[in-house]
Write a protein that holds these residues in place. Structure first.
Motif, PDB file in Angstrom:
ATOM      1  N   LYS A  29       0.825  -1.215   0.000  1.00  0.00           N
ATOM      2  CA  LYS A  29       0.000   0.000   0.000  1.00  0.00           C
ATOM      3  C   LYS A  29       0.856   1.262   0.000  1.00  0.00           C
ATOM      4  O   LYS A  29       0.654   2.162  -0.816  1.00  0.00           O
ATOM      5  CB  LYS A  29      -0.921   0.007   1.243  1.00  0.00           C
ATOM      6  N   SER A  30       1.824   1.284   0.917  1.00  0.00           N
ATOM      7  CA  SER A  30       2.693   2.470   0.990  1.00  0.00           C
ATOM      8  C   SER A  30       3.498   2.630  -0.288  1.00  0.00           C
ATOM      9  O   SER A  30       3.759   3.755  -0.727  1.00  0.00           O
ATOM     10  CB  SER A  30       3.644   2.360   2.178  1.00  0.00           C
ATOM     11  N   THR A  31       3.867   1.508  -0.871  1.00  0.00           N
ATOM     12  CA  THR A  31       4.648   1.569  -2.113  1.00  0.00           C
ATOM     13  C   THR A  31       3.840   2.267  -3.209  1.00  0.00           C
ATOM     14  O   THR A  31       4.360   3.134  -3.915  1.00  0.00           O
ATOM     15  CB  THR A  31       5.049   0.146  -2.557  1.00  0.00           C
ATOM     16  N   PHE A  70       1.726  11.267   6.206  1.00  0.00           N
ATOM     17  CA  PHE A  70       2.410  10.005   6.481  1.00  0.00           C
ATOM     18  C   PHE A  70       1.891   9.349   7.761  1.00  0.00           C
ATOM     19  O   PHE A  70       1.311   9.993   8.616  1.00  0.00           O
ATOM     20  CB  PHE A  70       3.908  10.250   6.612  1.00  0.00           C
ATOM     21  N   GLN A  71       2.160   8.060   7.845  1.00  0.00           N
ATOM     22  CA  GLN A  71       1.780   7.322   9.046  1.00  0.00           C
ATOM     23  C   GLN A  71       2.606   7.790  10.246  1.00  0.00           C
ATOM     24  O   GLN A  71       2.102   7.957  11.340  1.00  0.00           O
ATOM     25  CB  GLN A  71       1.993   5.828   8.820  1.00  0.00           C
ATOM     26  N   SER A  72       3.892   8.009  10.017  1.00  0.00           N
ATOM     27  CA  SER A  72       4.737   8.531  11.104  1.00  0.00           C
ATOM     28  C   SER A  72       4.530  10.046  11.182  1.00  0.00           C
ATOM     29  O   SER A  72       4.101  10.671  10.228  1.00  0.00           O
ATOM     30  CB  SER A  72       6.195   8.216  10.815  1.00  0.00           C
ATOM     31  N   MET A 101      -2.951   9.826   1.607  1.00  0.00           N
ATOM     32  CA  MET A 101      -2.864   9.644   3.054  1.00  0.00           C
ATOM     33  C   MET A 101      -2.496   8.199   3.378  1.00  0.00           C
ATOM     34  O   MET A 101      -3.224   7.273   3.051  1.00  0.00           O
ATOM     35  CB  MET A 101      -4.197  10.018   3.708  1.00  0.00           C
ATOM     36  N   ASP A 102      -1.342   8.020   4.016  1.00  0.00           N
ATOM     37  CA  ASP A 102      -0.830   6.681   4.316  1.00  0.00           C
ATOM     38  C   ASP A 102      -1.099   6.320   5.777  1.00  0.00           C
ATOM     39  O   ASP A 102      -0.315   6.681   6.651  1.00  0.00           O
ATOM     40  CB  ASP A 102       0.672   6.634   4.020  1.00  0.00           C
ATOM     41  N   GLU A 103      -2.184   5.621   6.010  1.00  0.00           N
ATOM     42  CA  GLU A 103      -2.579   5.242   7.374  1.00  0.00           C
ATOM     43  C   GLU A 103      -2.352   6.372   8.378  1.00  0.00           C
ATOM     44  O   GLU A 103      -1.672   6.187   9.378  1.00  0.00           O
ATOM     45  CB  GLU A 103      -1.807   3.997   7.835  1.00  0.00           C
ATOM     46  N   PRO A 104      -2.950   7.532   8.113  1.00  0.00           N
ATOM     47  CA  PRO A 104      -2.623   8.688   8.962  1.00  0.00           C
ATOM     48  C   PRO A 104      -3.090   8.517  10.409  1.00  0.00           C
ATOM     49  O   PRO A 104      -2.544   9.142  11.304  1.00  0.00           O
ATOM     50  CB  PRO A 104      -3.360   9.843   8.289  1.00  0.00           C
TER      51      PRO A 104
END
Ligand code: ATP
Ligand code: MG
Lengths: 272, 264
Positions: B60-62, B96-98, B172-175
């Motif tokens: 997913k992030s890729t 980002f998630q982080s 949005m990556d698992e925000p």
């Protein structure tokens, strides 16, 4: 009841990495210094060790103030401080940009890091004879010793500081429209500044060590030289004074760095 | 007249904003290579809210990093607004998630970061940051640094910072992945409100089925090793009203279907 309270209190003093009341911390610091002083007094005043080897605290304090009231001694301090700062400054001027470069671009890393890694393991003190051949025993020689001792270490540590910046932080700035140069100037450099200050503080300590090494071997003035000279006359008091003065100077500079760090980077996580 | 406006709106919303065709990504690893994505094709329409749902490590992030232009595809085509993605750009904002706040900048300075890069004047910048501070409810924290904020607040700043740049799409990556259940819920509601107000195209990544169903109009479900799209699911089903689940039966049916897809 009273007893239980006491027990609880003791526990709070031994919590892993938790803060303790200031007065307890201060008590610990004083206890350590007093203990050191007591051992010293015991060994010297009771003549457990000959006075020639270990002078009494009173005698050392006496010659400490005698030294500080003589202009010549201040001259020695001045020349030593000058050497340290020149060597340190030179190392920073060249080492910090190179370190940032090596921490930013893999190609620069390949050129800079392995070589620095290699040279770092060559003791700077061993370079002194070579440096004397190259540069004589003038100021350049001493500054060069300090430079060699701190430069390679500095490059490696700065590269590591740079490398530790989370990649997502760089990614985030790209998606906000930053180009490569802006990522370096607006993200990498500000992000690493607090760590850089800490690194410089550590390297400053190294610089002092190399100063003394250089002055012990190849100088006719400076604090290291005054220690050397005192040794020739078995003047242990002056050796002690020399060591203590160097220690105090180091401490003052270190505190200055810590203070500046706190003032300049209020946003940084964790203490200094 | 009204019909004309409606028709124009429909036309705009039918426009394909993101178009990914046969995207594959192979990573070189220490022991050979690893196929992270295989023949991924998907599209996102203008002003649409699409989620990509899948187990950890399915790529997913890729996909998102490639969409942002932060990584290059091994093969396939990735187009945003009709143009091939060649590198990162302010047109594609990312959360980002982080936590990625710039810790040396205040909340307001963080939000103005992209605007400052564009060379916008301070007065204009302040107008925009004021607006987005209000949108995410952080007016009182304008002058705080990141270390003084909670996780949810940090992500709100990250969202505001991306939106202030007025991007064409928001990635949005698992925000909300690192947030507690309650904070997560209020952030989801906030995001929906923002999306309705700002009309941004959003690609949202999650591995939380409820979250995907609550937020999105469409969901792409993925499987791992290699990362592939299993199914495209219509989630625009009026399951929720004012943040409350109203059609429990339909919700459960879709959820069960997705679970069975992920299980196989
Ligand atoms: N730079 C890389 N080099 C090698 N392998 C990578 C790299 N980046 C990702 N991978 C691999 O590709 C796969 C997909 O990674 P990705 O981060 O896209 O997964 P994800 O779906 O976002 O997972 P998560 O839900 O845990 O965030 C993983 O198996 C990961 O190990
Ligand atoms: Mg991921």
């Amino acid at each position: 009841m009273e007893l239980q309270k006491g027990k609880r209190h003791q526990w709070t003093l031994f919590k892993i990495r938790e803060d303790i009341p200031k007065k307890w911390y201060f008590t610990g610091v004083s206890a350590a210094f007093i203990l050191l002083l007591l051992i010293w007094i015991l060994l010297s005043n009771l003549k457990l060790v000959d006075e020639v080897f270990l002078p009494t605290p009173a005698a050392v304090v006496g010659s400490f103030f005698a030294a500080l009231s003589s202009p010549e001694y201040w001259g020695e301090i001045g020349i030593s401080v000058y050497r340290v700062f020149m060597g340190f400054l030179l190392a920073c001027l060249l080492g910090i940009p190179l370190g940032i470069l090596a921490g930013t671009f893999k190609l620069a890393e390949s050129v800079i890091l392995p070589v620095s890694e290699f040279i770092r393991y060559m003791p700077a003190a061993a370079f002194i004879p070579l440096i004397m051949v190259w540069a004589g025993i003038g100021e350049t020689a001493k500054i060069l010793v300090i430079f060699i001792g701190s430069f390679f270490q500095l490059v490696l540590m700065v590269a590591d500081d740079t490398n530790r910046i989370h990649k997502d932080l760089l990614y985030a700035s790209y998606t906000l429209g930053a180009n490569r140069w802006q990522v370096i100037s607006k993200v990498i450099i500000p992000a690493m500044l607090p760590k850089l200050m800490t690194t410089m503080r550590l390297i400053m300590g190294w610089a002092w060590t190399y100063l003394v090494v250089a002055e012990l071997v190849a100088a006719n003035n400076g604090l290291g030289y005054s220690i050397m000279k005192a040794q020739r006359f078995m003047d242990t008091e002056s050796i002690f004074v020399g060591i203590i003065v160097i220690g105090l100077l180091g401490l003052i500079i270190d505190r200055c760095f810590a203070y500046i760090n706190k003032k300049l980077f209020p946003w940084a996580e964790g203490g200094n | 007249m009204l019909n004309a406006i409606k028709a124009e709106k429909n036309l705009r919303q039918e426009k394909i904003e993101i178009n990914i065709q046969n995207l594959s990504k192979v990573y070189k690893t220490n022991n050979g290579s690893f196929q992270a994505l295989e023949n991924v094709s998907l599209y996102v329409k203008n002003e649409e809210f699409v989620s990509i749902l899948g187990p950890s490590g399915c790529g997913k992030s890729t996909i998102l990093r490639i969409l942002a232009g932060l990584e290059e595809p091994t093969s396939g085509s990735v187009q945003v607004s009709g143009e091939e993605v060649k590198g990162p750009s302010a047109k594609r904002g990312m959360v980002f998630q982080s936590y990625t706040l710039f810790p040396w900048l205040t909340v307001r300075e963080n939000i103005e970061f992209g605007l400052k890069l564009k060379g916008m004047k301070q007065k204009e910048r302040k107008e925009i940051s004021d607006r987005y501070l209000e949108l995410v409810g952080l007016e009182r924290f304008a002058d705080s640094y990141g270390k003084e904020l909670s996780g949810g607040m940090k992500q709100r700043v990250a969202i505001a910072r991306s939106l202030a740049n007025n991007p064409e799409v928001l990635l949005m990556d698992e925000p909300f992945g690192a947030l507690d259940a309650q904070t997560k819920q209020s952030m989801q509601q906030l995001l929906l409100d923002i999306w309705k107000k700002e009309k941004t195209t959003i690609v949202f990544i999650t591995h939380d089925i409820d979250e995907a169903l609550f937020l999105s109009q469409r969901i792409y479900v993925m499987e791992a090793r290699p990362g592939r799209i299993l199914e495209e699911i219509d989630a625009d089903l009026q399951l929720f009203q004012d943040g409350e689940l109203v059609d429990v039966e339909k919700f459960m049916n879709v959820k069960k279907h997705i679970i069975s897809l992920l299980k196989h």
